[in-house]
Design an enzyme around this catalytic site. Structure first.
Site, PDB file in Angstrom:
ATOM      1  CG  ASP A 225     -67.785 -30.346  48.501  1.00  0.00           C
ATOM      2  OD1 ASP A 225     -67.260 -29.379  49.094  1.00  0.00           O
ATOM      3  OD2 ASP A 225     -67.762 -30.489  47.262  1.00  0.00           O
ATOM      4  CD  GLU A 227     -66.787 -24.322  47.790  1.00  0.00           C
ATOM      5  OE1 GLU A 227     -65.796 -24.975  47.467  1.00  0.00           O
ATOM      6  OE2 GLU A 227     -67.761 -24.145  47.023  1.00  0.00           O
ATOM      7  CG  ASN A 228     -62.744 -23.457  49.104  1.00  0.00           C
ATOM      8  OD1 ASN A 228     -62.515 -23.655  47.918  1.00  0.00           O
ATOM      9  ND2 ASN A 228     -63.344 -22.366  49.543  1.00  0.00           N
ATOM     10  N   GLY A 304     -69.651 -27.515  44.064  1.00  0.00           N
ATOM     11  CA  GLY A 304     -70.454 -26.303  44.226  1.00  0.00           C
ATOM     12  C   GLY A 304     -70.201 -25.274  43.144  1.00  0.00           C
ATOM     13  CG  ASP A 305     -66.137 -24.733  42.011  1.00  0.00           C
ATOM     14  OD1 ASP A 305     -66.453 -25.925  41.762  1.00  0.00           O
ATOM     15  OD2 ASP A 305     -64.990 -24.400  42.370  1.00  0.00           O
ATOM     16  CG  HIS A 424     -63.543 -43.810  25.496  1.00  0.00           C
ATOM     17  ND1 HIS A 424     -63.335 -42.737  26.334  1.00  0.00           N
ATOM     18  CD2 HIS A 424     -64.233 -44.714  26.215  1.00  0.00           C
ATOM     19  CE1 HIS A 424     -63.903 -42.988  27.503  1.00  0.00           C
ATOM     20  NE2 HIS A 424     -64.438 -44.190  27.467  1.00  0.00           N
ATOM     21  CG  ASN A 426     -59.535 -35.603  23.460  1.00  0.00           C
ATOM     22  OD1 ASN A 426     -60.483 -35.131  24.108  1.00  0.00           O
ATOM     23  ND2 ASN A 426     -58.697 -34.867  22.760  1.00  0.00           N
ATOM     24  CG  ASP A 443     -60.779 -44.310  29.144  1.00  0.00           C
ATOM     25  OD1 ASP A 443     -61.783 -43.943  29.767  1.00  0.00           O
ATOM     26  OD2 ASP A 443     -59.729 -43.627  29.072  1.00  0.00           O
ATOM     27  CG  HIS A 471     -68.638 -45.489  10.338  1.00  0.00           C
ATOM     28  ND1 HIS A 471     -68.748 -44.928   9.089  1.00  0.00           N
ATOM     29  CD2 HIS A 471     -69.823 -46.105  10.574  1.00  0.00           C
ATOM     30  CE1 HIS A 471     -69.931 -45.205   8.574  1.00  0.00           C
ATOM     31  NE2 HIS A 471     -70.610 -45.916   9.461  1.00  0.00           N
ATOM     32  CG  ASP A 496     -72.749 -42.798  10.801  1.00  0.00           C
ATOM     33  OD1 ASP A 496     -72.968 -43.421   9.743  1.00  0.00           O
ATOM     34  OD2 ASP A 496     -72.534 -41.561  10.832  1.00  0.00           O
TER      35      ASP A 496
HETATM   36  O1  AHR Z   1     -64.903 -28.402  48.351  1.00  0.00           O
HETATM   37  C1  AHR Z   1     -64.499 -29.056  47.196  1.00  0.00           C
HETATM   38  C2  AHR Z   1     -64.848 -28.272  45.979  1.00  0.00           C
HETATM   39  O2  AHR Z   1     -64.049 -27.120  45.950  1.00  0.00           O
HETATM   40  C3  AHR Z   1     -66.238 -27.743  45.879  1.00  0.00           C
HETATM   41  O3  AHR Z   1     -67.195 -28.684  45.509  1.00  0.00           O
HETATM   42  C4  AHR Z   1     -66.039 -26.716  44.805  1.00  0.00           C
HETATM   43  O4  AHR Z   1     -67.003 -25.702  44.848  1.00  0.00           O
HETATM   44  C5  AHR Z   1     -64.643 -26.191  45.060  1.00  0.00           C
HETATM   45  O5  AHR Z   1     -63.879 -26.175  43.890  1.00  0.00           O
END
Ligand code: AHR
Length: 506
Positions: A225, A227-228, A304-305, A424, A426, A443, A471, A496
């Site tokens: 990864d 980024e992008n 990253g984001d 499951h 949601n 799930d 429950h 529960d």
């Molecule tokens: O690069 C893939 C992803 O893209 C990263 O981890 C993230 O920061 C962005 O949305």
């Protein structure tokens, strides 16, 4: 007794026999020392005796550090089991063993996603979702469900900009998905995506869902990864030579230096590391990845984001200063193989008989004449007894099947509607037809442990192991102890989520 120091070793300058050295001793001997070293399963330095991780338990919010049993050894799982007995436990901190305080803690919100917890933080992982043994000794990995994430935005000594670094991690090759992004490694310090080349992390999964980032077969793949983009090679889209890596334990390596990077991988239980890609940065000398803009923060389980939809399991991993040689990494792989990772039983407490028909009786005081029942696709509780009509008795009975998403756990098939299973959706329990999709199977998979209130069984979601059949207001949920939803309420949680499992009514 004072806790052993977290910085117990300094750099292992002398590595006499590499066989007995930990991964970070091996990296140090190769001239590329660890600057971050994380594991909940074992010490990554031969002499490390400090904290591996911190737990928080649900009963009283007390915290407890877990240490290796011996210097350089396996985590003291028995101490976790004792601390967490009769309650739930979360992993709150994964300590950095390198002495640089690059600890991983609950990830804060980011540009792409706010997590479900207070102030937009991501979920913490259950402490019991990923049991394993190392050389026969029990330990626990980090089972990261969607919306779970760890981060360190104040790094010390990790690579920034175009500096060189190496990383490896050991993952579960059978636990992955297509959402962005199950990562371990170098990311942005502001939890945002400021543009290409601001990250360099190991990614594990089946791509970002848009068809970008793939290799041979159906995945999962080890990618970078940056980024992008989840890069299988310098090509953004596809690398036909990047193999699917689906062994139970996968050693994943990504390393980068100026205009040069590599992906390596192997089976964490046997054999060598193979170089899966070795080449230049994407897009050539005029491209944005040519000169990396790494920021040095550390992420686990997220992008990253803070893109937080991915899932995966992490056992150990490090980041180094400098670009490790293949030879150094090959020795680390030999060390991982020698650690003898093996899967452990996901169930504990009273066993369930595959093929049998069972009923699940509520144990909460005042409600203990009620059973888990399905009403069409709704799963709820109703009073059932020998005088109940046959239809209700059938709807309160479920065949125990081998887990559809993980054969080590269970699935519950309706007695009156064969082919329909409790799953499951949601966070609600529902009864649906098995459509044979990966998500349905996961799930509909539940693991069993001794009832948290001391009665019967608690039925834990395999894919969200912080969550148990509960429950609440008469309706069935998967609930966590003190999570963000009303049905996660701590009041009566143990009662529960505990059910007496008996022979089915039908
Ligand atoms: O690069 C893939 C992803 O893209 C990263 O981890 C993230 O920061 C962005 O949305």
């Amino acid at each position: 007794m004072p806790a052993p120091s977290k910085i117990a070793m300094g750099v292992a300058a002398t590595v006499g026999t590499l066989v007995s050295a930990g991964p970070c001793d091996i990296y140090a001997a190769g001239g590329t020392p660890c600057v971050a070293a994380h594991s909940t399963t074992r010490a990554l330095y031969d002499r490390y005796t400090g904290s591996l991780y911190q737990l928080k338990r649900g009963s009283d919010d007390q915290r407890r550090d877990i240490f290796p049993l011996t210097a350089g050894g396996v985590a003291d799982a028995a101490s976790q089991d004792k601390f967490c007995a009769g309650t739930t436990c979360l992993i709150t901190v994964i300590y950095d063993q390198s002495g640089r305080s690059n600890d991983l803690t609950q990830a804060p919100p980011g540009g792409a996603a706010h997590g479900p917890e207070i102030d937009g933080y991501d979920y913490l992982a259950s402490a019991v979702g990923a049991p394993v043994t190392l050389n026969g000794q029990k330990a626990y990995g980090v089972f990261s469900s969607p919306f779970t994430g760890y981060r360190n935005d104040r790094p010390n000594g990790t690579a920034i900009n175009d500096e060189s670094e190496g990383m490896y991690a050991v993952f579960d090759g059978t636990h992955f998905n297509t959402a962005c992004c199950f990562d371990y490694g170098n990311a942005e310090i502001h939890n945002d995506d400021p543009g290409n080349a601001h990250m360099e992390a190991i990614y594990f999964g089946t791509g970002d869902g848009s068809g970008r980032g793939s290799g041979a077969g159906s995945g999962p793949w080890i990618m970078a990864d940056l980024e992008n983009g989840l890069f299988p090679s310098e090509d953004h889209i596809h690398n036909p030579n990047l193999p699917t890596m689906n062994s139970r334990f996968v050693t994943a390596v990504v390393k980068g230096e100026h205009n040069h990077w590599a992906i390596r991988g192997g089976n964490g239980q046997q054999g060598p590391l193979n170089t899966l890609f070795d080449g230049v940065r994407p897009d050539g000398p005029n491209g944005e990845y040519f000169k990396m803009k790494k920021e040095g923060a550390i992420i686990l389980g997220i992008g990253g984001d803070n893109s937080n939809g991915a899932q995966g399991t992490f056992y150990e991993g490090v980041m180094t200063s400098g670009y490790p040689t293949d030879d150094t990494e090959n020795k680390v792989q030999a060390n991982i193989v020698a650690a003898k990772y093996a899967p452990a039983n996901l169930n504990s407490g009273p066993g369930l008989q595959i093929g049998s028909s069972v009923s699940l009786r509520v144990t909460t005081p005042g409600y203990s004449d009620r059973y888990i029942v399905h009403d069409s696709d709704t799963v709820d509780t109703q009073v059932v007894n020998s005088n109940s009509d046959y239809g209700l008795k059938q709807r309160a009975s479920f065949h125990v099947r081998q887990g559809l998403g993980n054969g080590g756990c269970y699935s519950f098939e309706s007695v009156d509607s064969p082919g329909q299973f409790v799953r499951h959706s949601n966070y609600k329990l529902v009864l649906n037809q098995n459509d044979n999709s990966k998500i349905f199977h996961e799930d509909a998979t539940f693991c069993s442990q001794a009832g948290l209130n001391g009665q019967g069984n608690s039925i834990r979601s395999w894919s969200y192991p912080t969550r148990y059949w509960r429950h609440f207001g008469g309706i069935g949920y998967i609930a966590s102890n003190g999570g963000p939803h009303d049905f996660d309420n701590k009041g009566f949680f143990n009662d529960d989520v505990s059910f007496v499992v008996s022979t089915g009514f039908a």
